[in-house]
Write an enzyme that holds these catalytic residues in place. Structure first.
Site, PDB file in Angstrom:
ATOM      1  N   GLY A  44       0.824  -1.204   0.000  1.00 17.13           N
ATOM      2  CA  GLY A  44       0.000   0.000   0.000  1.00 17.13           C
ATOM      3  C   GLY A  44       0.855   1.249   0.000  1.00 17.13           C
ATOM      4  O   GLY A  44       2.002   1.235   0.453  1.00 17.13           O
ATOM      5  N   GLY A  46       0.498   5.397   0.913  1.00 17.15           N
ATOM      6  CA  GLY A  46      -0.306   6.505   1.397  1.00 17.15           C
ATOM      7  C   GLY A  46       0.317   7.780   0.896  1.00 17.15           C
ATOM      8  O   GLY A  46       1.115   7.780  -0.045  1.00 17.15           O
ATOM      9  N   ARG A  47      -0.068   8.871   1.536  1.00 18.43           N
ATOM     10  CA  ARG A  47       0.450  10.154   1.088  1.00 18.43           C
ATOM     11  C   ARG A  47       1.925  10.292   1.406  1.00 18.43           C
ATOM     12  O   ARG A  47       2.672  10.889   0.661  1.00 18.43           O
ATOM     13  CB  ARG A  47      -0.338  11.269   1.750  1.00 18.43           C
ATOM     14  CG  ARG A  47      -1.674  11.438   1.083  1.00 18.43           C
ATOM     15  CD  ARG A  47      -2.414  12.595   1.636  1.00 18.43           C
ATOM     16  NE  ARG A  47      -2.867  12.334   2.984  1.00 18.43           N
ATOM     17  CZ  ARG A  47      -4.075  12.648   3.420  1.00 18.43           C
ATOM     18  NH1 ARG A  47      -4.927  13.213   2.634  1.00 18.43           N
ATOM     19  NH2 ARG A  47      -4.418  12.408   4.660  1.00 18.43           N
ATOM     20  N   GLU A 114      -0.726  -5.164  12.815  1.00 16.50           N
ATOM     21  CA  GLU A 114      -1.248  -6.418  12.264  1.00 16.50           C
ATOM     22  C   GLU A 114      -1.465  -6.225  10.759  1.00 16.50           C
ATOM     23  O   GLU A 114      -1.725  -5.100  10.295  1.00 16.50           O
ATOM     24  CB  GLU A 114      -2.560  -6.781  12.952  1.00 16.50           C
ATOM     25  CG  GLU A 114      -3.631  -5.734  12.746  1.00 16.50           C
ATOM     26  CD  GLU A 114      -4.994  -6.130  13.286  1.00 16.50           C
ATOM     27  OE1 GLU A 114      -5.367  -7.308  13.189  1.00 16.50           O
ATOM     28  OE2 GLU A 114      -5.680  -5.238  13.802  1.00 16.50           O
ATOM     29  N   ASP A 167      -9.211  12.015   9.459  1.00 19.56           N
ATOM     30  CA  ASP A 167      -8.943  11.669   8.063  1.00 19.56           C
ATOM     31  C   ASP A 167      -9.677  10.373   7.709  1.00 19.56           C
ATOM     32  O   ASP A 167      -9.122   9.461   7.125  1.00 19.56           O
ATOM     33  CB  ASP A 167      -7.425  11.533   7.837  1.00 19.56           C
ATOM     34  CG  ASP A 167      -7.045  11.615   6.358  1.00 19.56           C
ATOM     35  OD1 ASP A 167      -7.902  12.024   5.535  1.00 19.56           O
ATOM     36  OD2 ASP A 167      -5.897  11.265   6.020  1.00 19.56           O
ATOM     37  N   ARG A 171      -9.751   4.815   2.243  1.00 19.81           N
ATOM     38  CA  ARG A 171      -8.370   4.296   2.222  1.00 19.81           C
ATOM     39  C   ARG A 171      -7.836   4.043   3.619  1.00 19.81           C
ATOM     40  O   ARG A 171      -6.881   3.286   3.791  1.00 19.81           O
ATOM     41  CB  ARG A 171      -7.416   5.320   1.606  1.00 19.81           C
ATOM     42  CG  ARG A 171      -7.448   5.416   0.128  1.00 19.81           C
ATOM     43  CD  ARG A 171      -6.477   6.532  -0.261  1.00 19.81           C
ATOM     44  NE  ARG A 171      -6.727   6.970  -1.610  1.00 19.81           N
ATOM     45  CZ  ARG A 171      -6.251   6.365  -2.685  1.00 19.81           C
ATOM     46  NH1 ARG A 171      -5.498   5.305  -2.576  1.00 19.81           N
ATOM     47  NH2 ARG A 171      -6.535   6.821  -3.890  1.00 19.81           N
TER      48      ARG A 171
HETATM   49  P1  ADP Z   1      -0.777   7.137   4.921  1.00 20.13           P
HETATM   50  O1  ADP Z   1      -0.707   7.676   6.307  1.00 20.13           O
HETATM   51  O2  ADP Z   1       0.450   7.473   4.155  1.00 20.13           O
HETATM   52  O3  ADP Z   1      -2.040   7.504   4.219  1.00 20.13           O
HETATM   53  P2  ADP Z   1      -1.902   4.516   5.517  1.00 20.13           P
HETATM   54  O4  ADP Z   1      -1.687   4.067   6.912  1.00 20.13           O
HETATM   55  O5  ADP Z   1      -3.256   5.057   5.188  1.00 20.13           O
HETATM   56  O6  ADP Z   1      -0.755   5.534   5.063  1.00 20.13           O
HETATM   57  O7  ADP Z   1      -1.601   3.282   4.569  1.00 20.13           O
HETATM   58  C1  ADP Z   1      -1.613   3.424   3.153  1.00 20.13           C
HETATM   59  C2  ADP Z   1      -2.283   2.220   2.523  1.00 20.13           C
HETATM   60  O8  ADP Z   1      -1.564   1.025   2.857  1.00 20.13           O
HETATM   61  C3  ADP Z   1      -3.713   1.965   3.007  1.00 20.13           C
HETATM   62  O9  ADP Z   1      -4.641   2.702   2.262  1.00 20.13           O
HETATM   63  C4  ADP Z   1      -3.851   0.483   2.784  1.00 20.13           C
HETATM   64  O10 ADP Z   1      -4.139   0.237   1.427  1.00 20.13           O
HETATM   65  C5  ADP Z   1      -2.452  -0.053   3.082  1.00 20.13           C
HETATM   66  N1  ADP Z   1      -2.323  -0.497   4.489  1.00 20.13           N
HETATM   67  C6  ADP Z   1      -2.020   0.271   5.548  1.00 20.13           C
HETATM   68  N2  ADP Z   1      -1.950  -0.439   6.683  1.00 20.13           N
HETATM   69  C7  ADP Z   1      -2.234  -1.721   6.345  1.00 20.13           C
HETATM   70  C8  ADP Z   1      -2.342  -2.952   7.090  1.00 20.13           C
HETATM   71  N3  ADP Z   1      -2.150  -2.984   8.404  1.00 20.13           N
HETATM   72  N4  ADP Z   1      -2.663  -4.081   6.410  1.00 20.13           N
HETATM   73  C9  ADP Z   1      -2.870  -4.025   5.073  1.00 20.13           C
HETATM   74  N5  ADP Z   1      -2.783  -2.919   4.333  1.00 20.13           N
HETATM   75  C10 ADP Z   1      -2.478  -1.763   4.933  1.00 20.13           C
HETATM   76 MG    MG Z   2      -3.888   6.934   4.787  1.00 21.02          MG
HETATM   77 MG    MG Z   3      -1.914   9.163   7.116  1.00 23.74          MG
END
Ligand code: ADP
Ligand code: MG
Ligand code: MG
Length: 363
Positions: A44, A46-47, A114, A167, A171
């Site tokens: 995954g 994110g930003r 997890e 937020d 996603r």
């Molecule tokens: P950011 O803070 O950069 O937005 P996120 O925590 O939202 O990052 O994670 C970005 C993406 O990674 C999520 O939208 C999801 O698709 C994937 N992801 C994040 N954490 C998990 C997890 N524990 N298990 C599976 N996928 C995850």
């Molecule tokens: Mg995110």
């Molecule tokens: Mg974030």
């Protein structure tokens, strides 16, 4: 897709990629032996972070890696995960944290949680459709996770302050293989208590409403009119607005809501109105001036009790008047009722096969 406005815990650096001049008391020892952590494929983005699948002591985990420039977000998440009584089935579980020197020489920060096998709710919605009950389960568990965050609680001498997420979007909600949701990404989450923000350390909390994903921003956030006199309530109401959009997304992929046909392919909320990259100003006109909300498709015109109650619930989440919005707990209760209402509706509808649990309506 999303634009971020944040002056709270993270400033987008001009020299992106380089650590901010941030004074940290002392290096943080990892909670686990780095040698025990294997980082595997990217799952995954994110930003500000990449999220990898990993293995820690034979357990599959997710590893969220923050570049040095995103350290404030990392610290914020760590801070939230450190709150007593945070654990809940519908909140992403924290395992550990650590830091290391990346290949380019900069420090990077790791959050181990997890692993949630189905990934984000958005990716799930793109791929799958489901029946009414499965929709309710996704919705109810997402609401339960948010209700738990929002709740201030004291148990056996430990205290959990109310937490606002700031937020909420599809996603940042993840889907387990059992069809339940959990809430993740606490990069902007905040402890709140009445009119005060529970602050730790030296963060600049001067502007507490300038964060989030523009597409999901409540009208009062877009208008800069959040009532900070009771910021606990106001910021919870902001989360509920976003949850309303997520409920709409969930409903658009429910097979039972498109009798005789199939759900249309997944679209983001307001995608029809503003496309994939709306600006702050565009969202402001749409949501504040025009009071626009995602449309309910023609297929949802049938006003049987269950469907009407679902639409009412969504509308009461994204109400223009923040104070008129439901609480997360109330959303959860409504969704539990929706399951019962649907069964009643089905038992009254002769076109539905009463012997099958998962049959969609056919006309
Ligand atoms: P950011 O803070 O950069 O937005 P996120 O925590 O939202 O990052 O994670 C970005 C993406 O990674 C999520 O939208 C999801 O698709 C994937 N992801 C994040 N954490 C998990 C997890 N524990 N298990 C599976 N996928 C995850
Ligand atoms: Mg995110
Ligand atoms: Mg974030």
């Amino acid at each position: 897709i999303s634009v971020l406005f944040c002056r709270v815990c993270f400033r987008k650096p001009e020299n992106s990629g380089q650590p901010l001049p941030y004074i940290e008391p002392s290096p943080v020892e990892p909670d686990f032996d780095m040698n025990d952590l294997k980082i595997l494929e990217l799952i995954g983005q994110g930003r500000y972070c990449n999220v990898y699948k990993g293995v820690l002591n034979n357990r599959e985990v997710a590893v969220k890696i923050f570049a040095g420039a995103s350290r404030e977000c990392y610290n914020n998440e760590l801070d939230i995960y450190g709150i007593a009584l945070l654990e809940h089935d519908n909140v992403l579980k924290f395992i550990g944290s650590g830091e290391r020197k990346a290949e380019d020489g900069w420090q990077e920060y790791m959050l181990v949680t997890e692993l949630i096998h189905c990934g984000s709710l958005m990716s799930y919605l793109k791929e799958y459709t489901y029946d009414w009950h499965a929709m309710c389960k996704l919705a109810q568990t997402a609401a339960a996770g948010l209700a738990h965050l929002h709740l201030a609680a004291t148990k056996e001498g430990e205290h959990k302050p109310a937490i606002v997420h700031r937020d909420i979007n599809s996603r940042n909600i993840l889907v387990r293989t059992d069809g339940t949701c959990c809430i993740g990404d606490f990069g902007f989450a905040m402890k709140v208590c009445g009119s005060s923000i529970v602050r730790d350390g030296n963060r600049d909390n001067s502007n507490i409403t300038d964060v989030g994903t523009v597409r999901y921003m409540a009208p009062e956030v877009l208008d800069g009119a959040v009532n900070l006199r009771d910021c606990e309530c106001a910021l919870k109401q902001v989360d509920i607005y976003s949850l309303g959009l997520v409920l709409w997304e969930l409903a658009t992929r429910c097979k039972d809501l498109y009798p005789g046909t199939v759900p249309p392919s997944y679209k983001l909320p307001f995608q029809d109105e503003v496309g994939l990259h709306p600006s702050f100003a565009e969202m402001q006109v749409l949501v504040c001036t025009d009071r626009g909300r995602p449309a309910f498709p023609d297929e949802w015109k049938d006003n049987h009790m269950a469907l009407r109650s679902l639409k009412d619930t969504i509308e009461e989440c994204w109400d223009h008047d923040a104070e008129a919005r439901l609480t997360a707990l109330c959303v959860e209760e409504r969704i539990i009722e929706l399951m019962v209402l649907w069964d009643k509706h089905r038992s009254l509808t002769p076109t539905i096969n009463p012997t099958s649990q998962n049959t969609s309506v056919t006309t």
